[in-house]
Scaffold this active site. Structure first.
Site, short mmCIF file in Angstrom:
data_model
loop_
_atom_site.label_atom_id
_atom_site.label_comp_id
_atom_site.label_asym_id
_atom_site.label_seq_id
_atom_site.Cartn_x
_atom_site.Cartn_y
_atom_site.Cartn_z
N ASP A 82 -55.09 -5.20 37.82
CA ASP A 82 -56.55 -5.18 37.76
C ASP A 82 -57.09 -6.59 37.53
O ASP A 82 -56.34 -7.52 37.23
CB ASP A 82 -57.03 -4.23 36.66
CG ASP A 82 -56.30 -4.42 35.33
OD1 ASP A 82 -55.66 -5.47 35.16
OD2 ASP A 82 -56.37 -3.52 34.48
N ASN A 149 -58.50 4.02 24.68
CA ASN A 149 -59.04 5.29 25.18
C ASN A 149 -58.10 5.94 26.20
O ASN A 149 -58.48 6.88 26.88
CB ASN A 149 -60.43 5.08 25.81
CG ASN A 149 -60.39 4.15 27.02
OD1 ASN A 149 -59.32 3.67 27.40
ND2 ASN A 149 -61.54 3.89 27.61
N HIS A 151 -56.78 4.43 28.89
CA HIS A 151 -56.86 3.96 30.27
C HIS A 151 -55.58 3.22 30.68
O HIS A 151 -54.88 2.65 29.85
CB HIS A 151 -58.12 3.12 30.53
CG HIS A 151 -58.14 1.73 29.98
ND1 HIS A 151 -59.26 1.16 29.42
CD2 HIS A 151 -57.19 0.77 29.90
CE1 HIS A 151 -59.00 -0.07 29.04
NE2 HIS A 151 -57.75 -0.33 29.32
N GLU A 156 -60.60 4.40 33.80
CA GLU A 156 -61.21 4.90 32.57
C GLU A 156 -61.13 6.43 32.50
O GLU A 156 -60.87 7.10 33.52
CB GLU A 156 -62.68 4.47 32.53
CG GLU A 156 -62.88 2.94 32.50
CD GLU A 156 -62.57 2.31 31.14
OE1 GLU A 156 -61.76 2.87 30.37
OE2 GLU A 156 -63.14 1.25 30.86
C1 GLP Z 1 -57.02 -4.09 29.58
C2 GLP Z 1 -56.24 -4.00 30.86
C3 GLP Z 1 -55.17 -2.97 30.77
C4 GLP Z 1 -54.40 -3.15 29.48
C5 GLP Z 1 -55.30 -2.97 28.32
C6 GLP Z 1 -54.61 -3.08 26.98
O1 GLP Z 1 -58.02 -3.15 29.50
N1 GLP Z 1 -57.05 -3.71 31.97
O2 GLP Z 1 -54.35 -3.07 31.91
O3 GLP Z 1 -53.37 -2.20 29.45
O4 GLP Z 1 -56.27 -3.98 28.41
O5 GLP Z 1 -54.76 -4.36 26.49
P1 GLP Z 1 -54.13 -4.90 25.14
O6 GLP Z 1 -52.69 -5.05 25.43
O7 GLP Z 1 -54.81 -6.22 24.92
O8 GLP Z 1 -54.42 -3.91 24.11
#
Ligand code: GLP
Length: 255
Positions: A82, A149, A151, A156
């Site tokens: 992403d 959440n 995702h 989402e």
């Molecule tokens: C973002 C990314 C996700 C990732 C998530 C968790 O939202 N789009 O791909 O899994 O963050 O991030 P963190 O590892 O900073 O909690």
């Protein structure tokens, strides 16, 4: 050499292969070993990559294991999950910059692909990215983090399981969780993400989650009835998905 055999507790739950680690060192070491095992056993060298705080130690470990093997280059094509929309590509807050900082400035790869954060036509960029993944033969091994959440990528809650790469409006929960990383720009409220269908098309999936803040999302993904309300619960229908978590992330599981 780390002895990882007894470094984790292993469970098969609801079609998911779960490993719970007491130590992050072993968790990340194993996460990287899964990549090298994949490369030695599969012809598909397209690797799907994730970002976020969870993956910073993963890239540090990958670089360290490469250096220990005398490798300065990996014969892989990488495809990031992403990217935010509405930032110039070299903005320090893009995932493109994150990848450069944590991996590509240290280890060369054959090809690296990530959606364009500054695309003039984001929907066209999303469909181009999906077609690019398919034209290169699909993803062999897909790494994932998870949002608080539930995702995966930026899919989402409420996203259908057959979605392909698409543009998204980020949820309040994601904006609140991720805005702490934006020191020099306002966090965009839009992004491009591989869809849940794109993710489920990978041959193998590895999801990593650490910390208590992920325990409810892990609980919902692994144990509650699968539902679009918890996008990661779709991994149960994949058949070859492994979840690597630490004890705090596992703390809501009733095992
Ligand atoms: C973002 C990314 C996700 C990732 C998530 C968790 O939202 N789009 O791909 O899994 O963050 O991030 P963190 O590892 O900073 O909690």
């Amino acid at each position: 050499m780390l002895q990882t055999k007894r470094a984790y507790t292993e469970k098969e739950i609801n079609g998911l292969h779960l490993r719970i680690y007491a130590s992050h060192q072993y968790l990340y070491s194993d996460a990287v070993k899964i990549l090298f095992n994949h490369l030695s056993t599969s012809k598909n060298r397209n690797i799907g990559l994730a970002t976020g705080a969870t993956f910073e130690p993963f890239y540090a470990e990958l670089v360290s294991q490469c250096k220990a093997m005398g490798k300065e280059r990996l014969e892989v094509n990488t495809f990031n999950l992403d990217e935010y929309l509405g930032l110039s590509r070299d903005d320090p807050n893009t995932y493109a910059t994150y990848m450069q900082r944590h991996l590509f400035s240290k280890i060369a790869v054959e090809g690296s692909f990530i959606p364009n954060s500054n695309a003039a036509y984001p929907e066209i960029e999303a469909s181009f990215y999906e077609n690019l993944i398919r034209s290169k033969g699909g993803i062999g091994l897909q790494y994932l983090g998870i949002g608080t959440n539930g995702h995966i990528g930026f899919n989402e809650p409420g996203t259908a399981t057959d979605t392909i790469t698409h543009t998204v409006e980020l949820s309040e929960s994601t904006i609140s969780s991720n805005s702490i990383y934006f020191k020099t720009a306002r966090m965009p409220h839009k992004a491009i993400t591989m869809g849940i269908g794109t993710i489920l098309s990978a041959d193998k999936i590895v999801l990593i989650a650490t910390g208590k803040s992920k325990s409810a999302a892990i609980m919902g993904s692994v144990m509650q009835d699968p539902s679009p309300d918890v996008p990661a619960s779709a991994l149960r229908m994949h058949g070859n998905a492994t979840i690597l978590i630490d004890a705090p992330a596992a703390s809501s599981l009733r095992l």
